[in-house]
Design an enzyme around this catalytic site. Structure first.
Site, mmCIF file in Angstrom:
data_model
loop_
_atom_site.group_PDB
_atom_site.id
_atom_site.type_symbol
_atom_site.label_atom_id
_atom_site.label_comp_id
_atom_site.label_asym_id
_atom_site.label_seq_id
_atom_site.Cartn_x
_atom_site.Cartn_y
_atom_site.Cartn_z
ATOM 1 N N CYS A 140 1.270 -1.091 0.119
ATOM 2 C CA CYS A 140 -0.015 0.005 -0.365
ATOM 3 C C CYS A 140 0.936 1.259 -0.246
ATOM 4 O O CYS A 140 -0.061 2.417 0.132
ATOM 5 C CB CYS A 140 -1.140 0.322 1.186
ATOM 6 S SG CYS A 140 -2.297 -1.199 1.408
ATOM 7 N N HIS A 192 -3.514 7.106 3.094
ATOM 8 C CA HIS A 192 -4.191 5.789 2.393
ATOM 9 C C HIS A 192 -5.482 5.083 2.841
ATOM 10 O O HIS A 192 -5.636 5.592 4.160
ATOM 11 C CB HIS A 192 -2.904 5.031 2.826
ATOM 12 C CG HIS A 192 -3.115 3.270 2.272
ATOM 13 N ND1 HIS A 192 -3.777 3.024 1.203
ATOM 14 C CD2 HIS A 192 -3.454 2.050 2.739
ATOM 15 C CE1 HIS A 192 -4.002 1.438 0.955
ATOM 16 N NE2 HIS A 192 -3.597 0.838 2.110
ATOM 17 N N ASN A 219 -9.743 -0.192 -0.163
ATOM 18 C CA ASN A 219 -9.137 -0.170 -0.087
ATOM 19 C C ASN A 219 -8.189 -1.113 -1.575
ATOM 20 O O ASN A 219 -8.406 -2.330 -1.694
ATOM 21 C CB ASN A 219 -8.025 -1.140 0.678
ATOM 22 C CG ASN A 219 -6.634 -0.899 1.100
ATOM 23 O OD1 ASN A 219 -6.221 -0.360 -0.134
ATOM 24 N ND2 ASN A 219 -6.307 -1.536 2.247
HETATM 25 O O1 UT7 Z 1 -3.571 -1.532 3.390
HETATM 26 C C1 UT7 Z 1 -2.406 -2.158 3.936
HETATM 27 C C2 UT7 Z 1 -3.312 -2.015 5.448
HETATM 28 N N1 UT7 Z 1 -3.797 -2.958 6.336
HETATM 29 C C3 UT7 Z 1 -4.629 -2.526 7.329
HETATM 30 O O2 UT7 Z 1 -4.430 -0.483 7.232
HETATM 31 C C4 UT7 Z 1 -5.739 -2.618 7.760
HETATM 32 C C5 UT7 Z 1 -5.844 -3.214 9.018
HETATM 33 N N2 UT7 Z 1 -6.803 -3.520 10.225
HETATM 34 C C6 UT7 Z 1 -8.793 -3.407 9.804
HETATM 35 O O3 UT7 Z 1 -8.406 -1.959 9.022
HETATM 36 C C7 UT7 Z 1 -9.287 -3.918 10.976
HETATM 37 O O4 UT7 Z 1 -8.572 -4.732 11.611
HETATM 38 C C8 UT7 Z 1 -10.430 -5.179 10.293
HETATM 39 C C9 UT7 Z 1 -10.977 -4.269 9.650
HETATM 40 C C10 UT7 Z 1 -9.248 -5.980 8.899
HETATM 41 C C11 UT7 Z 1 -11.029 -6.005 11.072
HETATM 42 O O5 UT7 Z 1 -11.357 -4.673 11.946
HETATM 43 P P1 UT7 Z 1 -11.008 -5.149 13.767
HETATM 44 O O6 UT7 Z 1 -11.508 -4.088 14.249
HETATM 45 O O7 UT7 Z 1 -9.619 -5.295 13.772
HETATM 46 O O8 UT7 Z 1 -11.626 -6.741 13.789
HETATM 47 P P2 UT7 Z 1 -11.046 -7.627 14.342
HETATM 48 O O9 UT7 Z 1 -10.389 -8.960 13.458
HETATM 49 O O10 UT7 Z 1 -10.423 -7.734 16.061
HETATM 50 O O11 UT7 Z 1 -12.015 -9.054 14.857
HETATM 51 C C12 UT7 Z 1 -13.452 -7.884 15.864
HETATM 52 C C13 UT7 Z 1 -14.755 -9.213 15.587
HETATM 53 C C14 UT7 Z 1 -14.193 -10.512 15.667
HETATM 54 O O12 UT7 Z 1 -14.918 -10.995 16.151
HETATM 55 P P3 UT7 Z 1 -15.128 -12.150 17.764
HETATM 56 O O13 UT7 Z 1 -13.609 -12.617 17.901
HETATM 57 O O14 UT7 Z 1 -15.388 -10.466 19.125
HETATM 58 O O15 UT7 Z 1 -16.648 -12.324 18.495
HETATM 59 C C15 UT7 Z 1 -13.969 -11.491 14.349
HETATM 60 O O16 UT7 Z 1 -14.004 -12.247 14.137
HETATM 61 O O17 UT7 Z 1 -15.682 -8.926 14.638
HETATM 62 C C16 UT7 Z 1 -15.708 -10.330 13.625
HETATM 63 N N3 UT7 Z 1 -15.033 -10.156 12.512
HETATM 64 C C17 UT7 Z 1 -16.102 -9.463 11.443
HETATM 65 N N4 UT7 Z 1 -17.252 -9.877 11.806
HETATM 66 C C18 UT7 Z 1 -18.170 -9.607 10.394
HETATM 67 C C19 UT7 Z 1 -14.342 -10.032 11.626
HETATM 68 N N5 UT7 Z 1 -14.221 -9.978 10.074
HETATM 69 C C20 UT7 Z 1 -15.895 -9.447 10.584
HETATM 70 C C21 UT7 Z 1 -16.584 -8.988 9.446
HETATM 71 N N6 UT7 Z 1 -18.311 -9.260 9.347
HETATM 72 N N7 UT7 Z 1 -16.095 -9.284 7.904
#
Ligand code: UT7
Length: 332
Positions: free
Chosen positions: A117, A257, A287
């Site tokens: 990115c 970004h 993204n």
């Molecule tokens: O561009 C390159 C660099 N990339 C980035 O900058 C991306 C950085 N990361 C992010 O933007 C975020 O971490 C994500 C959007 C990918 C995920 O969001 P998060 O708030 O960090 O979620 P998480 O992975 O900590 O998951 C929180 C909860 C989990 O459930 P439990 O374990 O709390 O029950 C996940 O299983 O949300 C759940 N979850 C979802 N639920 C519905 C994860 N993905 C999804 C989804 N829909 N798509």
């Protein structure tokens, strides 16, 4: 008139494919919902390039033609083409070479920059060096990704984030002190494991096994990447402002970004820049990896004024991150 030659962006082009994939569409593929995606990322929809047998090069060509036209550049005047992409048409040859052939840039050479990115930032800085030294007059910098080609649409942790699209800019010499003023670029390969594609390279070449294991797709530990992204993109943006004696009032636009709206807000907050002066289109495009920064410049081009101080910032796989300080060089 300044004695020093700086490298200025003189035109911007952009392209997103017409096919829209909404959050509701993704609800049919994975266990997710619109409310979660919007509140956790700010994304409502993204574009997907569906042209059979075509890759990043074909997708970004409208943006390249737009830049040539806007900058009054004949293809044979282009000295150097850099394409920042993580989804090149082939492992080799470089997509930059394919772009050069497509436009007929018979006097140029080129190569791809692979820095996930942050690639567009790295490519801009690379191109600017050749302008500043006086070696080249026209450097075409492209940032584009057909992310749908490496996304697993059964993985809700990644498929909701990424989209296809890209843009391009022309870099030319400036003698009024405008254009790229400063940059800070960083990388740390210790972060590689948290955001990568496991197979397809020389360590794990394509095989039936890698295909069966679905290893030719993006794998991300979202929460870890998020933590590093918030810290590093915020810090490097604040750092480049401090280094150049810029206060929040001096900044016309922050161009971040577009990976996650929460990362963008944290960066704006750390820099003291209100969201009205932050370029934002993640809601529509998601993204697009190397495409986000040129797509922002493209969409906001008409609002930019000659002399505006703008900060570009990115964070991505590698890890890679950085910021560039630009004095915008033209009114459109
Ligand atoms: O561009 C390159 C660099 N990339 C980035 O900058 C991306 C950085 N990361 C992010 O933007 C975020 O971490 C994500 C959007 C990918 C995920 O969001 P998060 O708030 O960090 O979620 P998480 O992975 O900590 O998951 C929180 C909860 C989990 O459930 P439990 O374990 O709390 O029950 C996940 O299983 O949300 C759940 N979850 C979802 N639920 C519905 C994860 N993905 C999804 C989804 N829909 N798509």
């Amino acid at each position: 008139m300044s004695n020093k030659t700086t490298a200025a962006i003189t035109a911007v082009g952009g392209f997103v494919p017409p096919d829209v994939v909404t959050n509701t569409d993704l609800e049919k593929l994975v266990d997710t919902n619109d409310e979660w995606i919007v509140s956790r990322t700010g994304i409502k929809e993204r574009r997907i390039y569906k042209e059979e047998g075509k890759g990043t090069m074909n997708m970004v060509m409208p943006a390249v033609w737009e830049v040539l036209k806007k900058s009054n550049t004949k293809p044979e005047e282009v000295d150097f083409i850099i394409c920042a992409t993580t989804t090149p048409d082939y492992v080799f040859p470089a997509t930059a070479n394919l772009i050069g052939a497509e436009i007929g840039a018979v006097n140029s050479f080129g190569y791809d920059v692979q820095a996930a990115c942050s690639g567009f930032l790295y490519a801009l800085v690379t191109g600017s060096q050749f302008i500043e030294t006086g070696k080249f007059k026209k450097v075409l910098v492209v940032g584009a990704d057909k992310m749908s080609s490496i996304i697993n649409y059964t993985d809700r942790a990644t498929c909701i984030i990424f989209g296809d699209g890209g843009g391009a800019v022309m870099l030319e010499p400036n003698h009024e002190g405008l254009g790229i003023q400063d940059s800070i670029l960083k990388s740390d390969g210790n972060g590689a494991q948290f955001l990568m594609m496991d197979a397809g390279g020389s360590r794990r070449p394509p095989s039936h096994e890698t295909v069966d294991l679905n290893q030719h797709v993006v794998r991300q530990e979202g929460a870890t990447v998020f933590k590093f992204a918030v810290t590093n993109m915020s810090e490097v943006s604040a750092q480049i402002m401090e280094k150049n004696g810029l206060t929040p009032d001096d900044i016309a636009w922050l161009v971040p970004h577009q990976a996650n709206k929460r990362i963008i807000e944290a960066t704006a907050n750390r820099c003291g820049i209100p969201m009205e002066r932050v370029m934002l289109n993640i809601e529509k495009f998601g993204n697009t990896t190397n495409g986000t920064l040129p797509l922002c410049l493209w969409e906001y081009e008409k609002k930019l004024k000659k002399g505006d101080n703008i900060i570009l910032a990115a964070f991505g796989g590698g890890f890679t991150w950085g910021a560039i300080y630009i004095k915008w060089a033209y009114n459109s």
